[in-house]
Motif scaffolding. Structure first.
Motif, PDB file in Angstrom:
ATOM      1  N   GLY A   1       0.809  -1.214   0.000  1.00  0.00           N
ATOM      2  CA  GLY A   1       0.000   0.000   0.000  1.00  0.00           C
ATOM      3  C   GLY A   1       0.838   1.258   0.000  1.00  0.00           C
ATOM      4  N   SER A   2       1.887   1.278   0.822  1.00  0.00           N
ATOM      5  CA  SER A   2       2.748   2.461   0.860  1.00  0.00           C
ATOM      6  C   SER A   2       3.574   2.578  -0.414  1.00  0.00           C
ATOM      7  CB  SER A   2       3.659   2.412   2.090  1.00  0.00           C
ATOM      8  OG  SER A   2       4.483   1.256   2.070  1.00  0.00           O
ATOM      9  N   GLY A   3       3.914   1.423  -1.028  1.00  0.00           N
ATOM     10  CA  GLY A   3       4.644   1.458  -2.288  1.00  0.00           C
ATOM     11  C   GLY A   3       3.827   2.095  -3.399  1.00  0.00           C
ATOM     12  N   LEU A   4       2.543   1.753  -3.459  1.00  0.00           N
ATOM     13  CA  LEU A   4       1.675   2.361  -4.468  1.00  0.00           C
ATOM     14  C   LEU A   4       1.564   3.862  -4.264  1.00  0.00           C
ATOM     15  CD1 LEU A   4      -0.314   2.044  -6.834  1.00  0.00           C
ATOM     16  CD2 LEU A   4      -2.106   1.608  -5.144  1.00  0.00           C
ATOM     17  N   LEU A   5       1.465   4.286  -3.015  1.00  0.00           N
ATOM     18  CA  LEU A   5       1.347   5.723  -2.735  1.00  0.00           C
ATOM     19  C   LEU A   5       2.593   6.490  -3.170  1.00  0.00           C
ATOM     20  CD1 LEU A   5      -0.292   5.622   0.792  1.00  0.00           C
ATOM     21  CD2 LEU A   5      -1.353   6.411  -1.335  1.00  0.00           C
ATOM     22  N   ALA A   6       3.741   5.820  -3.161  1.00  0.00           N
ATOM     23  CA  ALA A   6       4.980   6.503  -3.550  1.00  0.00           C
ATOM     24  C   ALA A   6       4.933   6.982  -4.996  1.00  0.00           C
ATOM     25  CB  ALA A   6       6.171   5.563  -3.354  1.00  0.00           C
ATOM     26  N   TYR A   7       4.039   6.399  -5.808  1.00  0.00           N
ATOM     27  CA  TYR A   7       3.932   6.778  -7.216  1.00  0.00           C
ATOM     28  C   TYR A   7       2.629   7.507  -7.513  1.00  0.00           C
ATOM     29  CZ  TYR A   7       7.731   3.449  -7.652  1.00  0.00           C
ATOM     30  OH  TYR A   7       8.913   2.782  -7.497  1.00  0.00           O
ATOM     31  N   THR A   8       2.024   8.082  -6.497  1.00  0.00           N
ATOM     32  CA  THR A   8       0.729   8.721  -6.665  1.00  0.00           C
ATOM     33  C   THR A   8       0.812  10.195  -6.296  1.00  0.00           C
ATOM     34  OG1 THR A   8      -0.377   6.649  -6.104  1.00  0.00           O
ATOM     35  CG2 THR A   8      -1.697   8.640  -5.982  1.00  0.00           C
ATOM     36  N   TRP A   9       0.212  11.014  -7.136  1.00  0.00           N
ATOM     37  CA  TRP A   9       0.191  12.450  -6.876  1.00  0.00           C
ATOM     38  C   TRP A   9      -1.088  13.017  -7.474  1.00  0.00           C
ATOM     39  CZ3 TRP A   9       4.562  16.283  -8.674  1.00  0.00           C
ATOM     40  CH2 TRP A   9       4.297  17.559  -8.166  1.00  0.00           C
ATOM     41  N   PRO A  10      -2.118  13.259  -6.666  1.00  0.00           N
ATOM     42  CA  PRO A  10      -3.357  13.804  -7.206  1.00  0.00           C
ATOM     43  C   PRO A  10      -3.118  15.111  -7.950  1.00  0.00           C
ATOM     44  CG  PRO A  10      -3.665  13.094  -4.939  1.00  0.00           C
ATOM     45  CD  PRO A  10      -2.194  13.036  -5.211  1.00  0.00           C
TER      46      PRO A  10
ATOM     47  N   THR B   1       3.807  21.678  -2.488  1.00  0.00           N
ATOM     48  CA  THR B   1       3.835  22.019  -1.066  1.00  0.00           C
ATOM     49  C   THR B   1       2.818  21.214  -0.267  1.00  0.00           C
ATOM     50  OG1 THR B   1       2.282  23.840  -1.408  1.00  0.00           O
ATOM     51  CG2 THR B   1       4.633  24.354  -1.553  1.00  0.00           C
ATOM     52  N   LEU B   2       1.769  20.720  -0.930  1.00  0.00           N
ATOM     53  CA  LEU B   2       0.728  19.976  -0.235  1.00  0.00           C
ATOM     54  C   LEU B   2       0.904  18.462  -0.345  1.00  0.00           C
ATOM     55  CD1 LEU B   2      -2.458  22.037  -1.223  1.00  0.00           C
ATOM     56  CD2 LEU B   2      -1.187  22.109   0.933  1.00  0.00           C
ATOM     57  N   ARG B   3       1.763  18.005  -1.258  1.00  0.00           N
ATOM     58  CA  ARG B   3       1.873  16.560  -1.478  1.00  0.00           C
ATOM     59  C   ARG B   3       2.358  15.831  -0.235  1.00  0.00           C
ATOM     60  NH1 ARG B   3       5.278  12.362  -3.073  1.00  0.00           N
ATOM     61  NH2 ARG B   3       4.105  10.738  -4.171  1.00  0.00           N
ATOM     62  N   ASP B   4       3.308  16.395   0.506  1.00  0.00           N
ATOM     63  CA  ASP B   4       3.820  15.707   1.694  1.00  0.00           C
ATOM     64  C   ASP B   4       2.724  15.494   2.728  1.00  0.00           C
ATOM     65  OD1 ASP B   4       6.316  15.500   0.616  1.00  0.00           O
ATOM     66  OD2 ASP B   4       7.172  17.197   1.717  1.00  0.00           O
ATOM     67  N   ASP B   5       1.876  16.514   2.921  1.00  0.00           N
ATOM     68  CA  ASP B   5       0.763  16.363   3.865  1.00  0.00           C
ATOM     69  C   ASP B   5      -0.205  15.289   3.389  1.00  0.00           C
ATOM     70  OD1 ASP B   5       1.797  18.321   5.491  1.00  0.00           O
ATOM     71  OD2 ASP B   5       0.557  19.927   4.637  1.00  0.00           O
ATOM     72  N   TRP B   6      -0.508  15.307   2.099  1.00  0.00           N
ATOM     73  CA  TRP B   6      -1.404  14.296   1.535  1.00  0.00           C
ATOM     74  C   TRP B   6      -0.808  12.909   1.701  1.00  0.00           C
ATOM     75  CZ3 TRP B   6      -0.516  10.725  -2.286  1.00  0.00           C
ATOM     76  CH2 TRP B   6      -1.633  10.023  -2.762  1.00  0.00           C
ATOM     77  N   LEU B   7       0.500  12.774   1.424  1.00  0.00           N
ATOM     78  CA  LEU B   7       1.147  11.466   1.507  1.00  0.00           C
ATOM     79  C   LEU B   7       1.137  10.948   2.945  1.00  0.00           C
ATOM     80  CD1 LEU B   7       2.587   9.310  -0.139  1.00  0.00           C
ATOM     81  CD2 LEU B   7       4.746  10.510   0.275  1.00  0.00           C
ATOM     82  N   ASP B   8       1.375  11.821   3.914  1.00  0.00           N
ATOM     83  CA  ASP B   8       1.330  11.407   5.321  1.00  0.00           C
ATOM     84  C   ASP B   8      -0.053  10.881   5.692  1.00  0.00           C
ATOM     85  OD1 ASP B   8       3.959  12.087   5.714  1.00  0.00           O
ATOM     86  OD2 ASP B   8       3.525  14.048   6.609  1.00  0.00           O
ATOM     87  N   GLN B   9      -1.083  11.576   5.254  1.00  0.00           N
ATOM     88  CA  GLN B   9      -2.448  11.161   5.574  1.00  0.00           C
ATOM     89  C   GLN B   9      -2.786   9.825   4.917  1.00  0.00           C
ATOM     90  OE1 GLN B   9      -4.766  14.464   4.180  1.00  0.00           O
ATOM     91  NE2 GLN B   9      -4.171  15.830   5.848  1.00  0.00           N
ATOM     92  N   GLN B  10      -2.433   9.681   3.639  1.00  0.00           N
ATOM     93  CA  GLN B  10      -2.748   8.451   2.928  1.00  0.00           C
ATOM     94  C   GLN B  10      -1.930   7.271   3.449  1.00  0.00           C
ATOM     95  OE1 GLN B  10      -5.235   8.039   0.634  1.00  0.00           O
ATOM     96  NE2 GLN B  10      -5.772  10.115   1.274  1.00  0.00           N
ATOM     97  N   THR B  11      -0.696   7.530   3.857  1.00  0.00           N
ATOM     98  CA  THR B  11       0.146   6.469   4.400  1.00  0.00           C
ATOM     99  C   THR B  11      -0.416   5.958   5.718  1.00  0.00           C
ATOM    100  OG1 THR B  11       2.126   7.368   3.325  1.00  0.00           O
ATOM    101  CG2 THR B  11       2.480   5.882   5.171  1.00  0.00           C
TER     102      THR B  11
ATOM    103  N   GLU C   1      -3.560   1.597   8.546  1.00  0.00           N
ATOM    104  CA  GLU C   1      -4.768   1.139   9.233  1.00  0.00           C
ATOM    105  C   GLU C   1      -5.489   0.065   8.419  1.00  0.00           C
ATOM    106  OE1 GLU C   1      -6.977   4.678   9.930  1.00  0.00           O
ATOM    107  OE2 GLU C   1      -5.628   5.415  11.493  1.00  0.00           O
ATOM    108  N   LEU C   2      -5.523   0.215   7.100  1.00  0.00           N
ATOM    109  CA  LEU C   2      -6.154  -0.790   6.253  1.00  0.00           C
ATOM    110  C   LEU C   2      -5.402  -2.119   6.321  1.00  0.00           C
ATOM    111  CD1 LEU C   2      -7.044   1.336   3.116  1.00  0.00           C
ATOM    112  CD2 LEU C   2      -8.670   0.164   4.613  1.00  0.00           C
ATOM    113  N   ALA C   3      -4.080  -2.064   6.366  1.00  0.00           N
ATOM    114  CA  ALA C   3      -3.279  -3.283   6.442  1.00  0.00           C
ATOM    115  C   ALA C   3      -3.494  -4.018   7.757  1.00  0.00           C
ATOM    116  CB  ALA C   3      -1.796  -2.939   6.264  1.00  0.00           C
ATOM    117  N   ASP C   4      -3.927  -3.281   8.769  1.00  0.00           N
ATOM    118  CA  ASP C   4      -4.169  -3.873  10.084  1.00  0.00           C
ATOM    119  C   ASP C   4      -5.569  -4.480  10.188  1.00  0.00           C
ATOM    120  OD1 ASP C   4      -3.295  -4.564  12.593  1.00  0.00           O
ATOM    121  OD2 ASP C   4      -3.988  -2.714  13.542  1.00  0.00           O
ATOM    122  N   ASP C   5      -6.360  -4.389   9.123  1.00  0.00           N
ATOM    123  CA  ASP C   5      -7.742  -4.859   9.152  1.00  0.00           C
ATOM    124  C   ASP C   5      -8.048  -5.609   7.858  1.00  0.00           C
ATOM    125  OD1 ASP C   5     -10.357  -5.265   9.979  1.00  0.00           O
ATOM    126  OD2 ASP C   5     -11.048  -3.310   9.273  1.00  0.00           O
TER     127      ASP C   5
END
Length: 226
Positions: free
Chosen positions: A127-136, A142-152, A157-161
């Protein structure tokens, strides 16, 4: 959660070695990491005839290789315009993450305890690997880091369920044997995770390639990828 640490999970990010690249020092370092592993590596089986390339390994504090990824298809880039004018994916790729199955154990230097690894570990790394190649496209730099932290955090949480409603089940061949996987899709791509009879956990993620037609197999010669 029985999973690798989030620091270690950064090993799912891409490396510099490519199946078609030159024998550079960076490529040799990447291959050396894979060769140090005490577990078998997995990739797509021989039915996939496209490019294959090494990504990067993740290690514990004592240097023990814990996981790594192998890419298939187009090497993805971080860019917001991943769709063409027709709405189709510009890049078609799948990455296979192999995670050593390990119980809770003492660190090599005796100063702490290393987390156990499980199918959740593979799901988190994928899941985190896929996010590394994603940029809405609506976000600027300036906002991508905040978005990436939230999505990560959401991916963790999804991996834990894995039995939760976000996941479905999918049976795919592993060394020719039908094997159950946890599977989910999002607007950014797909992620799946399961375990193998050889004692490792598998994760995978991708875009532009259907997960339903994939099959996995042990990599016989990892040096052929670099």
């Amino acid at each position: 959660m029985e999973t690798t640490s989030r620091v270690g999970a950064q090993g799912a990010a891409p490396g510099t070695a490519s199946a078609s690249g030159a024998d550079t020092p960076a490529a040799r370092r990447t291959v050396d990491g894979y060769l140090r592993a005490s577990f078998p590596w997995y990739g797509l089986d021989e039915a996939f005839t496209g490019p294959r390339w090494l990504m990067q390994v993740g290690t514990s504090a004592d240097g023990t290789v814990q996981h790594g990824s192998i890419g298939h298809g187009d090497e993805p880039s971080i860019r917001p315009d991943r769709l063409d004018a027709t709405g189709a994916e510009r890049e078609r790729f799948a990455a296979v993450v192999t995670v050593a199955a390990s119980p809770v154990r003492r660190s090599g230097d005796g100063t702490g305890v290393l987390d156990a690894t499980s199918v959740s570990s593979a799901a988190w790394l994928a899941g985190s690997g896929l996010l590394a190649y994603t940029w809405p496209p609506q976000l600027d730099h300036t906002l991508r880091d905040d978005w990436l932290d939230q999505q990560t955090e959401a991916a963790f949480e999804l991996a834990d369920d894995l039995d939760g409603p976000e996941w479905s089940t999918l049976s795919l061949p592993v060394d020719g044997v039908p094997t159950p996987f946890h599977y989910r899709e999002s607007e950014y791509g797909w992620v799946l995770a399961g375990s193998t009879p050889t004692g490792v956990h598998l994760g995978a993620y991708g875009r532009g390639m259907s997960a339903y037609g994939l099959a996995f197999a042990v990599v016989r010669d990892i040096t052929a990828y670099a």
